[in-house]
Scaffold this motif. Structure first.
Motif, PDB file in Angstrom:
ATOM      1  N   LYS A   1     -14.430  18.912  25.028  1.00 32.80           N
ATOM      2  CA  LYS A   1     -15.318  17.868  25.562  1.00 32.80           C
ATOM      3  C   LYS A   1     -16.675  18.439  25.967  1.00 32.80           C
ATOM      4  N   GLU A   2     -16.684  19.733  26.283  1.00 31.95           N
ATOM      5  CA  GLU A   2     -17.942  20.354  26.708  1.00 31.95           C
ATOM      6  C   GLU A   2     -18.493  21.245  25.605  1.00 31.95           C
ATOM      7  N   GLU A   3     -19.827  21.333  25.615  1.00 37.76           N
ATOM      8  CA  GLU A   3     -20.473  22.134  24.575  1.00 37.76           C
ATOM      9  C   GLU A   3     -20.302  23.639  24.842  1.00 37.76           C
ATOM     10  N   ILE A   4     -19.992  24.376  23.813  1.00 36.07           N
ATOM     11  CA  ILE A   4     -19.891  25.835  23.958  1.00 36.07           C
ATOM     12  C   ILE A   4     -20.968  26.476  23.078  1.00 36.07           C
ATOM     13  N   GLU A   5     -21.802  27.303  23.721  1.00 38.35           N
ATOM     14  CA  GLU A   5     -22.834  28.023  22.959  1.00 38.35           C
ATOM     15  C   GLU A   5     -22.286  29.396  22.601  1.00 38.35           C
ATOM     16  N   ILE A   6     -22.429  29.747  21.343  1.00 35.67           N
ATOM     17  CA  ILE A   6     -21.920  31.048  20.896  1.00 35.67           C
ATOM     18  C   ILE A   6     -23.089  31.871  20.338  1.00 35.67           C
TER      19      ILE A   6
END
Lengths: 484, 245
Positions: free
Chosen positions: A60-65
């Motif tokens: 549900k939450e954005e993950i920056e990689i």
């Protein structure tokens, strides 16, 4: 009139070209935003596991990689492909590749912002939380040819498991507290002959757990913050009071991971000793038998059948990946267990791993150099590990293993891989993080075809000489037919 | 549909009755066989790095692209330009065949000839199977890649031949466009992360690498199919313009 016609024609052409190109751009823009990748290999080399897919689907939450690797790095391509698969499963995944040379400014900014202390890593960030995975955690090397060519080959890629765990950590920051009991001769971090358990603890820490030692003698209760208590191979018995506090902790919803080797008391005559946890285990459906398992059918070395592989897995979330990938677990001098009916009907016990039918549990300690199966011994199939779970509302969970060598440094360092996966899977199950069940590393595929020099010459003649020659002869034939 | 079939049939006859087709086919097989043999020889050495012969054949070497951007212009160059040179284009344009049917017919003929050339390379798969295990899934995906890239390049060739009066000019135009498309990869090497994203999406080398390893990416498939349609549409429109000249 002609001029007008020319202008009209030109406008028509321009509109057509603009329309075609716009359509081309729109279609491709949409396809880049919503894409899917399909793994066509028979081995499923590039497929994501079901648990990764499930995690990404529910994200549900954005993950920056941020991938901090130079373009030429041997793992770059694999990482890129894996993260592409992540992106294809969830629009919440944002990936940026940062080359230390070409993107120097941003690369250094990321290093600083997320306190990354190694040059080659992959950083996962979600709001204020972040986690970085260094290269050694996602690539395994093969140094077997190192002395000949000075090069280490990539043996396997563990990216999916380590990246998934990093994403879990930035999304769900709970850190399970794991206590290791001490005071009964349990395995310590560093011991001789690779018997220490520091690698096991290190893996737990890398997966976000906090580990601590716990002296249970004189303790009124197991600490409230305990997510799991591990008993790693006691050589001296637990007192009644210690057994009781462990039992109370378990009954109020706690989790126990017990490695209970056969205890051998050396004196005038060698005999089996007690761990002090026999009664508690039996009440919950696992009987600890006295004996040393010998399994000639699954032994590692001829004539030393006390060292063997456990490969018979029951159907359980802990062992499903091991079974699927045929990963063996190494046991050394293990104790046989027996799954019995629990005294308290709220608990259910079941076998996790068992021996082959040729195995037996040696009960005669007088001649261990030349063991033989006899009537007094426990007859195979024997249980090597069992799991206990609560049928009621409390979430009590227990895993009993008849050998603490399973988590030794030597077993973790072995090329087999099964021991570490099994141990970590058990921990994830016990602390109710089943979604983190370890994903086995993927071997880097190497097609090996070795031809003899005769076969090579034959292939050269057929492929490079005859094959094009036959086609050319056809061409000459056609040429003459046409001329006629 | 019958008009398209008639055009395909006519063009296919012309291909197989022309020595040029055999020169193209034998050169194609000679180069690919040589690459395949070199890979087999390299694999047979004890200290060889991990190699996959079919993956190298499907876009893993410079030769793959060289063969493609030379072979396809040669296959397609005469389809429109020669008709104009010989004056047969007028006959075709005044016949009851639509521009769309002409373009699709010529495209299908060139594409089938291209596929025929690749079909011959299946011999390599049989050889590999005789000596060891082959992941047929990735081989299949590699052939899908070869088919889609081929369709894209053939459509460029068809567009070039329809807008040109001369076969050589047609070949040079299609060669240049294809070389430019392949050369875009260069930008993904030199540019930093933010700027190279655009070029990564049209990087044909990376696309072929995916296909050859057994990965089918919907972005690659859509790019190649939409690119094929774009050039075919431009070819139809060019032919239509020629009709009114």
């Amino acid at each position: 009139m002609n001029r007008k016609k020319e202008i009209l024609k030109g406008t028509n052409w321009s509109i057509f070209i603009i329309l075609c190109i716009s359509l081309f751009v729109i279609v491709n823009y949409l396809s880049i935003r919503h894409f899917k990748t399909f793994d066509m290999t028979f081995s499923g080399e590039f497929s994501l596991s079901e648990q990764t897919k499930k995690f990404l689907k529910n994200l549900k939450e954005e993950i920056e990689i941020y991938v901090l690797l130079p373009v030429g790095d041997e793992s770059y391509e694999r990482v890129e492909r894996l993260l592409n698969s992540f992106k294809s499963e969830s629009p919440k995944i944002k990936v940026e590749f940062l080359d230390p040379e070409k993107d120097r400014e941003k690369y250094e900014m990321v290093l600083k912002k997320y306190s990354v202390t190694t040059p080659n890593a992959v950083v996962f960030a979600n709001k204020e939380r972040s986690k970085w995975v260094e290269k050694d955690q996602f690539v395994e090397y093969d140094f077997s040819n190192y002395q000949f060519d000075g090069m280490a080959k990539v043996k396997s890629f563990k990216g999916e498991g380590s990246f998934l765990n990093a994403m879990y950590e930035v999304v769900d920051p709970r850190k399970p507290k794991i206590y290791f009991t001490i005071g009964h001769g349990e395995r310590r971090d560093f011991e001789e002959n690779n018997k220490g358990i520091y690698l096991f603890k290190e893996r737990l820490s890398k997966e976000g757990a906090v580990t601590e030692e716990l002296q249970t003698i004189g303790l009124a209760e197991i600490p409230e913050d305990a997510s799991l208590v591990i008993v790693a191979g006691p050589q001296m018995p637990f007192t009644k009071q210690e057994e009781e506090i462990l039992e109370r902790y378990f009954e109020r919803g706690g989790a126990l991971f017990l490695f209970l080797d056969p205890v051998i008391e050396e004196g005038k005559e060698m005999k089996f000793g007690k761990t002090g946890l026999e009664e508690m285990c039996e009440r919950f459906g696992v009987e600890l038998l006295d004996g040393l398992i010998v399994d000639p059918e699954a032994s590692l070395l001829a004539g030393r059948a006390q060292t063997f592989f456990g490969v018979n897995y029951s159907h359980h979330s802990i062992t499903s990946d091991l079974e699927k990938n045929k990963y063996p677990i190494l046991f050394i001098l293990a104790r046989p267990l027996k799954v019995v009916d629990a005294v308290n009907k709220d608990y259910k016990s079941e076998t996790l791993i068992s021996t082959s039918s040729a195995a037996w549990g040696e009960t005669n300690l007088s001649n261990l150099k030349d063991v033989k199966k006899d009537e007094k011994d426990h007859q195979g199939v024997l249980t090597l590990s069992a799991v206990v779970s609560s049928k009621g509302k409390n979430k009590s969970r227990m895993v009993v293993v008849g050998d603490s060598d399973v988590i030794s440094e030597g077993a973790f360092l072995s090329q087999l891989g099964g021991n570490s996966i099994f141990a970590l899977n058990c921990v994830h199950y016990l602390v109710e993080q089943e979604e983190r069940i370890s994903i086995p590393p993927k071997e880097v595929s190497r097609q090996s075809i070795v031809l003899t020099s005769t076969q090579l010459i034959t292939n050269f003649v057929i492929l490079v000489v005859l094959f094009p020659f036959i086609i050319a002869v056809f061409g000459v034939f056609v040429y003459f037919v046409r001329r006629r | 549909m019958s008009q398209i079939y008639a055009i395909v049939k006519k063009e296919m006859w012309q291909y197989f009755f022309s020595p040029v087709a055999y020169i193209v086919l034998s050169s194609f097989i000679l180069i690919n066989s040589f690459v395949f043999y070199v890979v087999l020889a390299a694999m047979s050495k004890s200290a060889s790095p991990p190699l996959s012969p079919m993956a190298l054949l499907f876009g893993g070497t410079f030769f793959f692209w060289l063969v493609l951007i030379v072979m396809i212009p040669v296959i397609t160059m005469r389809l429109g330009a020669e008709e104009r040179k010989l004056g047969t284009i007028e006959t075709l344009l005044t016949s009851p065949v639509s521009d769309f049917e002409i373009v699709i017919g010529k495209f299908a003929a060139a594409f089938l000839f291209y596929l025929f050339a690749w079909l011959l390379t299946f011999v390599y798969v049989l050889i590999l199977k005789a000596y060891g295990e082959v992941d047929l899934g990735s081989v299949f995906s590699g052939y899908i890649g070869v088919t889609l890239i081929g369709a894209f390049f053939v459509s460029i060739g068809i567009f070039a031949t329809i807008i040109s009066r001369n076969q050589i000019v047609a070949a040079v135009i299609s060669f240049s466009i294809m070389a430019l498309m392949v050369g875009m990869t260069f930008f993904t090497f030199i540019l930093g992360s933010g700027k190279k994203e655009f070029f990564q999406n049209i990087d044909l080398l990376a696309m072929m690498e995916n296909f050859s390893k057994g990965i089918i990416d919907s972005r690659n498939v859509i790019y190649l199919i939409s690119g094929t349609i774009l050039f075919l549409a431009l070819a139809v429109k060019s032919l239509e313009a020629r009709r009114w000249q």
